[in-house]
Design a protein around this motif. Structure first.
Motif, PDB file in Angstrom:
ATOM      1  N   GLU A   1      56.636  -6.660  18.667  1.00 45.30           N
ATOM      2  CA  GLU A   1      56.374  -7.194  17.347  1.00 45.30           C
ATOM      3  C   GLU A   1      55.320  -6.316  16.687  1.00 45.30           C
ATOM      4  N   VAL A   2      55.704  -5.675  15.601  1.00 51.55           N
ATOM      5  CA  VAL A   2      54.787  -4.791  14.889  1.00 51.55           C
ATOM      6  C   VAL A   2      54.577  -5.371  13.507  1.00 51.55           C
ATOM      7  N   ASP A   3      53.333  -5.743  13.210  1.00 51.29           N
ATOM      8  CA  ASP A   3      53.061  -6.339  11.903  1.00 51.29           C
ATOM      9  C   ASP A   3      51.882  -5.618  11.251  1.00 51.29           C
ATOM     10  N   GLY A   4      52.165  -4.972  10.139  1.00 54.48           N
ATOM     11  CA  GLY A   4      51.111  -4.300   9.378  1.00 54.48           C
ATOM     12  C   GLY A   4      50.450  -3.167  10.131  1.00 54.48           C
ATOM     13  N   LEU A   5      51.259  -2.318  10.752  1.00 51.67           N
ATOM     14  CA  LEU A   5      50.705  -1.179  11.507  1.00 51.67           C
ATOM     15  C   LEU A   5      50.417   0.000  10.574  1.00 51.67           C
ATOM     16  N   SER A   6      49.217   0.546  10.696  1.00 49.44           N
ATOM     17  CA  SER A   6      48.854   1.760   9.965  1.00 49.44           C
ATOM     18  C   SER A   6      48.244   2.758  10.933  1.00 49.44           C
ATOM     19  N   VAL A   7      48.484   4.034  10.671  1.00 47.49           N
ATOM     20  CA  VAL A   7      47.824   5.094  11.436  1.00 47.49           C
ATOM     21  C   VAL A   7      47.185   6.053  10.441  1.00 47.49           C
ATOM     22  N   ASP A   8      45.881   6.215  10.562  1.00 47.08           N
ATOM     23  CA  ASP A   8      45.133   7.127   9.685  1.00 47.08           C
ATOM     24  C   ASP A   8      44.629   8.302  10.513  1.00 47.08           C
ATOM     25  N   ILE A   9      44.800   9.498   9.958  1.00 46.35           N
ATOM     26  CA  ILE A   9      44.328  10.686  10.672  1.00 46.35           C
ATOM     27  C   ILE A   9      43.276  11.381   9.812  1.00 46.35           C
ATOM     28  N   ALA A  10      42.108  11.630  10.412  1.00 41.33           N
ATOM     29  CA  ALA A  10      41.058  12.332   9.679  1.00 41.33           C
ATOM     30  C   ALA A  10      41.413  13.812   9.625  1.00 41.33           C
ATOM     31  N   THR A  11      41.491  14.374   8.424  1.00 45.92           N
ATOM     32  CA  THR A  11      41.771  15.806   8.282  1.00 45.92           C
ATOM     33  C   THR A  11      40.702  16.401   7.359  1.00 45.92           C
ATOM     34  N   PRO A  12      40.559  17.732   7.368  1.00 41.97           N
ATOM     35  CA  PRO A  12      39.559  18.352   6.478  1.00 41.97           C
ATOM     36  C   PRO A  12      39.831  18.040   5.003  1.00 41.97           C
TER      37      PRO A  12
END
Ligand SMILES: Nc1ncnc2c1ncn2[C@@H]1O[C@H](COP(=O)(O)OP(=O)(O)OP(=O)(O)O)[C@@H](O)[C@H]1O
Ligand SMILES: [Mg+2]
Length: 324
Positions: free
Chosen positions: A7-18
């Motif tokens: 069950e995936v609800d409201g999944l976000s992935v943020d990657i810090a980049t320059p």
């Protein structure tokens, strides 16, 4: 026992980049039921791998995961300890990678690698583990399985290595298998064989599978449901037949191109090529993320698109309520 394994609800992935924070996965929700195959499709860079790595808790260091809920068999993974995750991963949920050498250790024999993980998770004897390894190697179509146990990964062809990785993923009898483009490193005829093998094993063993693939022919044949990703979002999702017969989102329509019928699309059939490029994932995307490439764009597309849903569960994010 719940029917939903993932069950995936409201999944976000943020990657810090320059250049700033790259939002690789933007608030996506979906679920996988026990025993079903959900295929995740979409162009390169739309966030498919980040989604699967987020579920397995294998994201690169620079990437941060956020979810309202991320549950495996009812257990919330976002609240689980490292120890709890380690007990699940490779055991009740397993992953098959695109490149087998990322999962296989070149320094150990095939046998060692198959047997060790099983012994750790199942507290089994060496003999039991060995027997299961031989059983599974034969099951994935490897001849003289017992002799193969003593070989090292580099002694096997790419196709055989991929079969070994499938056997390894199956060792502990997982309830969920995540396969991220498991065959793109192989040549086309072997790709089809391996995907067919995966589909057969999935059905026979009743494992739920989240399969990421570019092969729409395979999707049409083996998926129960399909989710289409674009620029970090799921823009359309639904039962395979509905999605192929009447894709609602212009992006899905573009991918499917000639709207193939399940069972009639040739193996190896590629996603359609849509002119234009995916927008930058750094920063926010306002309005519909596909509007710069869409042939049906209207001024209103600069606003957040609504979500429509049919009674059979086909859902899409587009101002257009009806397919072309
Ligand atoms: N380590 C990283 N650092 C910065 N950005 C990354 C990193 N890994 C992935 N990205 C970015 O995250 C976004 C999503 O990548 P992801 O690998 O999930 O795409 P994908 O859908 O799996 O693509 P493909 O079909 O090519 O495998 C892309 O814009 C990618 O450039
Ligand atoms: Mg990928």
């Amino acid at each position: 026992m719940t029917d939903t394994i993932l069950e995936v609800d409201g999944l976000s992935v943020d990657i810090a980049t320059p250049r700033g924070t790259l939002h690789a996965v933007r608030d996506i929700s979906f679920s996988v039921r026990r025993g079903e195959t959900l295929c995740l499709v979409g162009e390169s860079g739309c966030g498919k791998s980040m989604t699967s790595l987020a579920i397995m808790d294998l994201l690169p260091k620079a990437a941060k995961r956020n979810a309202r809920r991320l549950a495996f068999a009812g257990q919330d993974l976002s609240k689980a300890s490292k120890r709890q995750i380690n007990a699940l991963r490779g055991n009740r949920m397993a992953m098959i990678f695109q490149e087998p050498m990322t999962a296989l250790n070149p320094a150990y024999t095939i046998g060692n690698q198959l047997i060790e993980a099983y012994r750790q998770h199942k507290n089994a004897s060496e003999a039991e583990a060995r027997e299961r390894a031989i059983f599974l190697l034969s099951k994935v179509g490897i001849a003289s399985a017992a002799e193969r146990l003593g070989q090292y990964p580099h002694q096997l062809s790419g196709g055989l290595r991929q079969r070994v990785m499938i056997a390894m993923a199956l060792m502990c009898g997982p309830e969920l298998l995540i396969a991220d483009e498991p065959t793109t490193a192989l040549d086309v005829t072997i790709q089809a064989q391996i995907l067919r093998l995966l589909a057969d094993l999935q059905r026979e063993l009743g494992i739920a599978m989240l399969l990421i693939t570019h092969d729409l022919g395979i999707v049409a044949r083996i998926a129960d449901r399909v989710a289409v990703m674009y620029a970090g979002q799921i823009v359309e999702e639904g039962p395979t037949a509905s999605l192929f017969q009447s894709p609602k989102h212009p992006y899905t329509q573009g991918l499917i191109d000639c709207i193939p019928v399940p069972g009639r699309t040739v193996p190896g059939g590629r996603l359609g090529v849509i002119p234009g490029v995916v927008p930058s994932l750094v920063g926010d995307i306002r309005g519909c993320s596909f509007r710069d490439r869409c042939s049906r764009t209207q001024p209103i597309c600069s606003q957040a698109p609504p979500v429509y849903e049919t009674p059979d569960g086909q859902r899409w994010r587009c101002i257009l309520e009806d397919a072309a």
